[in-house]
Design a protein around this motif. Sequence first.
Motif, PDB file in Angstrom:
ATOM      1  N   PHE A 134      28.978 -90.073  31.375  1.00  0.00           N
ATOM      2  CA  PHE A 134      30.387 -90.429  31.207  1.00  0.00           C
ATOM      3  C   PHE A 134      30.756 -91.706  31.949  1.00  0.00           C
ATOM      4  O   PHE A 134      31.918 -92.135  31.907  1.00  0.00           O
ATOM      5  CB  PHE A 134      31.284 -89.281  31.694  1.00  0.00           C
ATOM      6  CG  PHE A 134      31.208 -88.048  30.845  1.00  0.00           C
ATOM      7  CD1 PHE A 134      31.609 -88.069  29.517  1.00  0.00           C
ATOM      8  CD2 PHE A 134      30.713 -86.854  31.361  1.00  0.00           C
ATOM      9  CE1 PHE A 134      31.540 -86.941  28.720  1.00  0.00           C
ATOM     10  CE2 PHE A 134      30.636 -85.718  30.577  1.00  0.00           C
ATOM     11  CZ  PHE A 134      31.043 -85.756  29.250  1.00  0.00           C
TER      12      PHE A 134
ATOM     13  N   ASN B  73      32.872 -84.051  35.625  1.00  0.00           N
ATOM     14  CA  ASN B  73      32.474 -84.858  34.462  1.00  0.00           C
ATOM     15  C   ASN B  73      32.451 -86.345  34.807  1.00  0.00           C
ATOM     16  O   ASN B  73      31.571 -87.084  34.346  1.00  0.00           O
ATOM     17  CB  ASN B  73      33.437 -84.619  33.290  1.00  0.00           C
ATOM     18  CG  ASN B  73      33.215 -83.269  32.614  1.00  0.00           C
ATOM     19  OD1 ASN B  73      32.166 -82.644  32.794  1.00  0.00           O
ATOM     20  ND2 ASN B  73      34.198 -82.826  31.839  1.00  0.00           N
ATOM     21  N   ARG B  74      33.420 -86.789  35.581  1.00  0.00           N
ATOM     22  CA  ARG B  74      33.485 -88.205  35.942  1.00  0.00           C
ATOM     23  C   ARG B  74      32.258 -88.655  36.749  1.00  0.00           C
ATOM     24  O   ARG B  74      31.922 -89.840  36.761  1.00  0.00           O
ATOM     25  CB  ARG B  74      34.752 -88.482  36.755  1.00  0.00           C
ATOM     26  CG  ARG B  74      36.031 -88.420  35.928  1.00  0.00           C
ATOM     27  CD  ARG B  74      37.255 -88.666  36.799  1.00  0.00           C
ATOM     28  NE  ARG B  74      38.496 -88.591  36.020  1.00  0.00           N
ATOM     29  CZ  ARG B  74      39.714 -88.744  36.539  1.00  0.00           C
ATOM     30  NH1 ARG B  74      39.855 -88.992  37.845  1.00  0.00           N
ATOM     31  NH2 ARG B  74      40.782 -88.680  35.764  1.00  0.00           N
TER      32      ARG B  74
ATOM     33  N   PHE C 140      34.477 -93.676  32.051  1.00  0.00           N
ATOM     34  CA  PHE C 140      35.363 -93.623  33.213  1.00  0.00           C
ATOM     35  C   PHE C 140      34.690 -94.243  34.433  1.00  0.00           C
ATOM     36  O   PHE C 140      33.899 -93.604  35.124  1.00  0.00           O
ATOM     37  CB  PHE C 140      35.772 -92.182  33.554  1.00  0.00           C
ATOM     38  CG  PHE C 140      36.856 -92.125  34.600  1.00  0.00           C
ATOM     39  CD1 PHE C 140      38.184 -92.100  34.224  1.00  0.00           C
ATOM     40  CD2 PHE C 140      36.554 -92.130  35.959  1.00  0.00           C
ATOM     41  CE1 PHE C 140      39.196 -92.057  35.179  1.00  0.00           C
ATOM     42  CE2 PHE C 140      37.553 -92.094  36.909  1.00  0.00           C
ATOM     43  CZ  PHE C 140      38.889 -92.056  36.522  1.00  0.00           C
TER      44      PHE C 140
ATOM     45  N   LEU D 110      38.087 -86.062  30.707  1.00  0.00           N
ATOM     46  CA  LEU D 110      37.859 -87.041  31.769  1.00  0.00           C
ATOM     47  C   LEU D 110      39.173 -87.515  32.393  1.00  0.00           C
ATOM     48  O   LEU D 110      39.144 -88.234  33.398  1.00  0.00           O
ATOM     49  CB  LEU D 110      37.121 -88.264  31.205  1.00  0.00           C
ATOM     50  CG  LEU D 110      35.651 -88.053  30.822  1.00  0.00           C
ATOM     51  CD1 LEU D 110      35.132 -89.282  30.092  1.00  0.00           C
ATOM     52  CD2 LEU D 110      34.817 -87.759  32.046  1.00  0.00           C
ATOM     53  N   PHE D 111      40.300 -87.120  31.795  1.00  0.00           N
ATOM     54  CA  PHE D 111      41.601 -87.588  32.261  1.00  0.00           C
ATOM     55  C   PHE D 111      42.594 -86.427  32.258  1.00  0.00           C
ATOM     56  O   PHE D 111      42.475 -85.486  31.469  1.00  0.00           O
ATOM     57  CB  PHE D 111      42.153 -88.700  31.348  1.00  0.00           C
ATOM     58  CG  PHE D 111      41.208 -89.842  31.114  1.00  0.00           C
ATOM     59  CD1 PHE D 111      41.210 -90.948  31.946  1.00  0.00           C
ATOM     60  CD2 PHE D 111      40.314 -89.813  30.039  1.00  0.00           C
ATOM     61  CE1 PHE D 111      40.342 -91.997  31.729  1.00  0.00           C
ATOM     62  CE2 PHE D 111      39.448 -90.869  29.809  1.00  0.00           C
ATOM     63  CZ  PHE D 111      39.459 -91.963  30.663  1.00  0.00           C
TER      64      PHE D 111
END
Length: 356
Positions: free
Chosen positions: A246, A240-241, A250, A324-325
Amino acid sequence: MRHVRALLLALSLLALVVSCGSYVLLGELRATPSTTVEPVEFVVAPGETANDIASRLSAAGLIRQPMLFRILVRWRGLDQQIQAGRYVLSPTMTMSEILMVLQSGKVVDDIQITIPEGLRLEEIATIIAAAGLVSEAEFLEVARDGDRFRDDYFLLNSLPSGATLEGYLFPDTYRFAPSADAETIVRKLLDRFVEQYSTIERSVRVPGVTVHQIVTMASIIQREAVLLSEMPKISAVFWNRLKPQFAPTFGGGLLGADATVQYALGYDPVEGTWWQRELTVEELAIQSPYNTRVTPGLPPGPIAAPGLAALTAAAQPDESSPYLFFVASCERDGSHKFATTIEEFRIYEAEWLACQ
């Protein structure tokens, strides 16, 4: 009288033929295929027949007449006496000597090693050297020459020119003959990688990626994840990053994996490890294509040897995961908390710092 003389002549000729045949047979039994003393490792598989053994002995240059070997085995009633195992034979041995060895069960003891997931080439080299196989330098010289194996392994087609085999030497338990050289060892680990990767190559869900990119991502997942069950979700975070949509949330395409910084830093003589636990602000900012905190995208290659679970997660991330985290959980069981926003991430980060 004439018939008697003919009979005696026929018997004499028969005796001569038998005598000559016996002489030739005895000569073959005493003959050796070669004068070279170079040892040959020969493996007898459990349940293998005398016919198969004879054919392979001939192919290995250890006997000249496989049919004669089969006859000798049956004549001596040794069909069930040959023991399975790994033997060291020589082309200077006679058939009888070879048979004695194969009956003895005096097999060569293999050396067993276990390569855990998540190790870099230097750590694998240490394990192999400690087992008494080849030196670290010998192993690394071969393992760092990926071009040497490219033509023999189609899964190395996307390996960059001049790259090492970092990430492609599959972690597992292996058995090697004591005489195994570095190339034999590397090829066995590569063979296992091909075998394992073939189970997922038709189910890659990430569009437009190469094998090298999958292995690279898998190596990062292997170093970042603790629980196998979380690997698909951590894989989704990293993929995703890298997605353009996104980037505003990020770091503009930064992967942001601390494990890649650890790889870039290399060996730490103070901690005595290749993987520093505590990274300083200065270390997190070092300029390296492997530092994914400052260099966008995937690093140039794998940072460690991923296992099948990590390879599967890299190829099949949790597509339902928007995260994302992720932050280590205070449960201290290797689990993480996952977040979609920086605000949520900071809450979880504060929780983690508070429970230290």
